[in-house]
Design a protein around this motif. Structure first.
Motif, mmCIF file in Angstrom:
data_model
loop_
_atom_site.group_PDB
_atom_site.id
_atom_site.type_symbol
_atom_site.label_atom_id
_atom_site.label_comp_id
_atom_site.label_asym_id
_atom_site.label_seq_id
_atom_site.Cartn_x
_atom_site.Cartn_y
_atom_site.Cartn_z
ATOM 1 N N ILE A 1 56.579 -94.950 29.082
ATOM 2 C CA ILE A 1 56.473 -96.374 28.769
ATOM 3 C C ILE A 1 55.688 -96.600 27.488
ATOM 4 O O ILE A 1 56.055 -97.422 26.651
ATOM 5 N N LYS A 2 54.597 -95.870 27.297
ATOM 6 C CA LYS A 2 53.767 -96.083 26.105
ATOM 7 C C LYS A 2 54.549 -95.770 24.845
ATOM 8 O O LYS A 2 54.355 -96.409 23.814
ATOM 9 N N THR A 3 55.468 -94.798 24.908
ATOM 10 C CA THR A 3 56.248 -94.436 23.724
ATOM 11 C C THR A 3 57.333 -95.462 23.416
ATOM 12 O O THR A 3 57.880 -95.466 22.312
ATOM 13 N N LEU A 4 57.656 -96.339 24.395
ATOM 14 C CA LEU A 4 58.752 -97.289 24.215
ATOM 15 C C LEU A 4 58.293 -98.675 23.780
ATOM 16 O O LEU A 4 59.102 -99.481 23.341
ATOM 17 N N VAL A 5 56.993 -98.965 23.898
ATOM 18 C CA VAL A 5 56.482 -100.274 23.490
ATOM 19 C C VAL A 5 56.097 -100.232 22.019
ATOM 20 O O VAL A 5 55.298 -99.388 21.617
ATOM 21 N N PRO A 6 56.669 -101.124 21.169
ATOM 22 C CA PRO A 6 56.327 -101.133 19.743
ATOM 23 C C PRO A 6 54.839 -101.357 19.536
ATOM 24 O O PRO A 6 54.266 -102.281 20.094
ATOM 25 N N LYS A 7 54.217 -100.498 18.741
ATOM 26 C CA LYS A 7 52.764 -100.565 18.550
ATOM 27 C C LYS A 7 52.345 -101.739 17.668
ATOM 28 O O LYS A 7 51.247 -102.234 17.764
ATOM 29 N N ASP A 8 53.252 -102.193 16.774
ATOM 30 C CA ASP A 8 52.873 -103.229 15.824
ATOM 31 C C ASP A 8 53.343 -104.614 16.253
ATOM 32 O O ASP A 8 53.188 -105.585 15.530
ATOM 33 N N ALA A 9 53.933 -104.711 17.455
ATOM 34 C CA ALA A 9 54.434 -106.001 17.895
ATOM 35 C C ALA A 9 53.291 -106.892 18.370
ATOM 36 O O ALA A 9 52.269 -106.421 18.860
ATOM 37 N N ALA A 10 53.480 -108.205 18.221
ATOM 38 C CA ALA A 10 52.484 -109.131 18.742
ATOM 39 C C ALA A 10 52.455 -109.007 20.265
ATOM 40 O O ALA A 10 53.470 -108.802 20.907
ATOM 41 N N GLN A 11 51.249 -109.152 20.827
ATOM 42 C CA GLN A 11 51.070 -109.048 22.265
ATOM 43 C C GLN A 11 51.547 -107.697 22.820
ATOM 44 O O GLN A 11 52.051 -107.610 23.939
ATOM 45 N N ALA A 12 51.397 -106.641 22.014
ATOM 46 C CA ALA A 12 51.846 -105.321 22.465
ATOM 47 C C ALA A 12 51.109 -104.895 23.726
ATOM 48 O O ALA A 12 51.697 -104.287 24.625
ATOM 49 N N GLY A 13 49.803 -105.221 23.812
ATOM 50 C CA GLY A 13 49.036 -104.850 24.991
ATOM 51 C C GLY A 13 49.543 -105.551 26.239
ATOM 52 O O GLY A 13 49.673 -104.946 27.306
ATOM 53 N N GLN A 14 49.854 -106.847 26.111
ATOM 54 C CA GLN A 14 50.379 -107.583 27.255
ATOM 55 C C GLN A 14 51.756 -107.057 27.660
ATOM 56 O O GLN A 14 52.079 -106.975 28.843
ATOM 57 N N THR A 15 52.579 -106.702 26.670
ATOM 58 C CA THR A 15 53.899 -106.141 26.965
ATOM 59 C C THR A 15 53.762 -104.823 27.717
ATOM 60 O O THR A 15 54.471 -104.559 28.703
ATOM 61 N N LEU A 16 52.826 -103.988 27.264
ATOM 62 C CA LEU A 16 52.589 -102.711 27.932
ATOM 63 C C LEU A 16 52.141 -102.946 29.372
ATOM 64 O O LEU A 16 52.624 -102.276 30.303
ATOM 65 N N TYR A 17 51.234 -103.897 29.580
ATOM 66 C CA TYR A 17 50.742 -104.197 30.925
ATOM 67 C C TYR A 17 51.898 -104.661 31.825
ATOM 68 O O TYR A 17 52.034 -104.232 32.977
ATOM 69 N N ARG A 18 52.760 -105.535 31.303
ATOM 70 C CA ARG A 18 53.883 -106.031 32.101
ATOM 71 C C ARG A 18 54.851 -104.909 32.445
ATOM 72 O O ARG A 18 55.346 -104.833 33.571
ATOM 73 N N TYR A 19 55.127 -104.030 31.476
ATOM 74 C CA TYR A 19 56.040 -102.909 31.725
ATOM 75 C C TYR A 19 55.481 -101.975 32.792
ATOM 76 O O TYR A 19 56.194 -101.544 33.700
ATOM 77 N N VAL A 20 54.186 -101.650 32.671
ATOM 78 C CA VAL A 20 53.554 -100.753 33.642
ATOM 79 C C VAL A 20 53.540 -101.399 35.025
ATOM 80 O O VAL A 20 53.851 -100.755 36.036
ATOM 81 N N ALA A 21 53.167 -102.687 35.075
ATOM 82 C CA ALA A 21 53.101 -103.384 36.361
ATOM 83 C C ALA A 21 54.477 -103.478 37.008
ATOM 84 O O ALA A 21 54.619 -103.300 38.225
ATOM 85 N N LEU A 22 55.506 -103.742 36.200
ATOM 86 C CA LEU A 22 56.862 -103.850 36.741
ATOM 87 C C LEU A 22 57.338 -102.509 37.282
ATOM 88 O O LEU A 22 57.901 -102.427 38.380
ATOM 89 N N LEU A 23 57.110 -101.448 36.522
ATOM 90 C CA LEU A 23 57.537 -100.123 36.973
ATOM 91 C C LEU A 23 56.792 -99.722 38.239
ATOM 92 O O LEU A 23 57.388 -99.263 39.222
ATOM 93 N N THR A 24 55.468 -99.907 38.237
ATOM 94 C CA THR A 24 54.658 -99.515 39.391
ATOM 95 C C THR A 24 54.982 -100.363 40.607
ATOM 96 O O THR A 24 55.142 -99.855 41.721
ATOM 97 N N GLY A 25 55.084 -101.671 40.406
ATOM 98 C CA GLY A 25 55.363 -102.562 41.531
ATOM 99 C C GLY A 25 56.736 -102.342 42.127
ATOM 100 O O GLY A 25 56.902 -102.273 43.349
ATOM 101 N N SER A 26 57.745 -102.213 41.273
ATOM 102 C CA SER A 26 59.101 -101.999 41.787
ATOM 103 C C SER A 26 59.203 -100.650 42.483
ATOM 104 O O SER A 26 59.914 -100.499 43.487
#
Length: 414
Positions: A125-150
């Motif tokens: 997941i960390k390799t797939l989230v763009p590092k320079d995108a706005a709100q990259a940290g929030q996007t990473l958190y949502r991706y991790v939470a979605l993967l873990t929760g599902s």
């Protein structure tokens, strides 16, 4: 799929692989617990069946992170899927061959497979989230939470599936069905999962297996006791207690635990919203947009530590059923937030190059906690009952709370 971005396509493929694996993993766990309880095995003997499953999870996460950085996460994920198929096939033998050593060996392979698959999915997941995108940290958190929760929601469905298949098809029929379906998923993964995913630019040395990051080390120690606190009463003690004290059959035990884990997974997916305002001044400044850190970890762990103790006290009352079921639901919701928060923090703390090294080390601690909890779950329940398991769980959560005080401030983590 063709219109999606390459990163999103890979995320969906990884998530699909993880989902399929998780279904078989949850079903296999419930199948083994219920089938061997049905054969007359005691709680401690059933716990021993999972001893190698958890032990090799510790080894796999440590070595798997290093392999992922050197070989690519696509390869480690596919190896994990393949090993799970072999583990299932090992259980397709006559009943007389299903001795404790044989089942422990099959569970050892399954443990290796599970942790290769999980480490690969979380690291990718960390390799797939763009590092320079706005709100990259929030996007990473949502991706991790979605993967873990599902994943955990599907693990709950797997628990129900295990109980249902055992009743409908028997042990061998259930195992054969799962092996066939997972083989199709594995072949699809070999064809479509991107090569070189997560490959480190500089090949890490074997000596780099252990993390040099203070934040990762502290979080790993906290994770060990967090998961030991769950499994010390949930893995063996709870299903056996429900079957022996409540008189529930396979469908009821599997169905209830399935519902619990499905709800647990849904709460995990919602964790970014739930933790947005629990990080002190930072959360206040950003009005819910701040990323969580130490304060959030302490707050949610403190709440969780109270629950097992309350359940233990309630078991002595005439409303023990209400205390156990209600407490279990509350524990699941709070544990889900803690787990999802920790999962985000490790991906956030992990280094950019060779992310699987730090994630693998962290999940090694996770597996060590599960191993400790599983062994204690069978031993404590057999010797002193469910109440002892719950008191030990509460003590472990207090220790998690103390360790978490050493985590970096939220600003430092960013």
């Amino acid at each position: 799929m063709a219109e999606m971005s390459p990163a999103l396509r890979q995320y969906l493929l990884i998530t699909g692989n993880y989902w399929a694996f998780t279904l078989t993993d949850g079903a296999l766990r419930m199948l083994v617990v219920l089938y061997f309880y049905q054969l007359g095995y005691g709680a401690l003997a059933i716990a021993m069946l999972f001893l190698f499953y958890e032990f090799f999870g510790v080894v796999t996460n440590l070595l798997g992170g290093w392999l992922g950085a050197r070989l690519g996460l696509n390869r480690t994920m596919n190896i994990g899927l393949g090993l799970q198929i072999v583990a299932l096939a090992m259980l397709l033998v006559p009943q007389a061959w299903l001795t404790i050593p044989w089942v422990m060996a099959a569970q050892a392979l399954s443990g290796i497979a599970k942790d290769l698959n999980k480490m690969s999915a979380k690291s990718a997941i960390k390799t797939l989230v763009p590092k320079d995108a706005a709100q990259a940290g929030q996007t990473l958190y949502r991706y991790v939470a979605l993967l873990t929760g599902s994943k955990n929601a599907l693990k709950g469905i797997g628990f129900f599936l295990g109980g249902a298949l055992l009743s409908l098809l028997g042990f061998a029929g259930a195992i054969a069905t799962m092996a066939a379906v997972l083989t199709l998923v594995w072949l699809s993964s070999l064809l479509f999962l991107k090569a070189e995913l997560g490959l480190a630019k500089n090949k890490p040395k074997f000596s780099e297996l252990f993390s040099k990051s203070r934040a990762v080390n502290i979080l790993s120690a906290a994770r060990l006791f967090l998961f030991a606190a769950r499994d010390v009463w949930f893995v063996v003690a709870l299903p056996v207690y429900l079957a022996s004290q409540f008189g529930w059959d396979h469908w009821q035990v599997g169905g209830f635990l399935a519902g619990w884990i499905i709800a647990y997974g849904l709460v995990q997916a919602l964790a970014p919203r739930l933790t947005a305002r629990t990080d002190g001044k930072t959360a206040g400044k950003h009005k819910g947009s701040a990323l969580p850190g130490r304060a959030a970890a302490l707050f949610w762990c403190g709440l969780l530590a109270l629950v097992p103790a309350l359940i233990a006290l309630g078991l002595d009352s005439q409303y023990s059923h209400v205390w156990l079921i209600g407490g279990l639901l509350l524990f699941g919701a709070l544990f889900a937030v803690n787990s999802s928060l920790h999962s985000f923090l490790i991906v956030s703390y992990a280094r950019e190059d060779g992310v699987s090294l730090d994630v693998g080390f962290y999940y090694m601690a996770n597996a060590a906690g599960r191993l400790l909890g599983t062994v204690l779950s069978g031993a404590l329940f057999q010797w002193w009952g469910l109440e002892a398991c719950l008191w030990v769980s509460s003590a472990m959560l207090l220790l998690t709370l103390v360790i978490s005080r050493g985590l970096p401030e939220e600003q430092e983590a960013q």
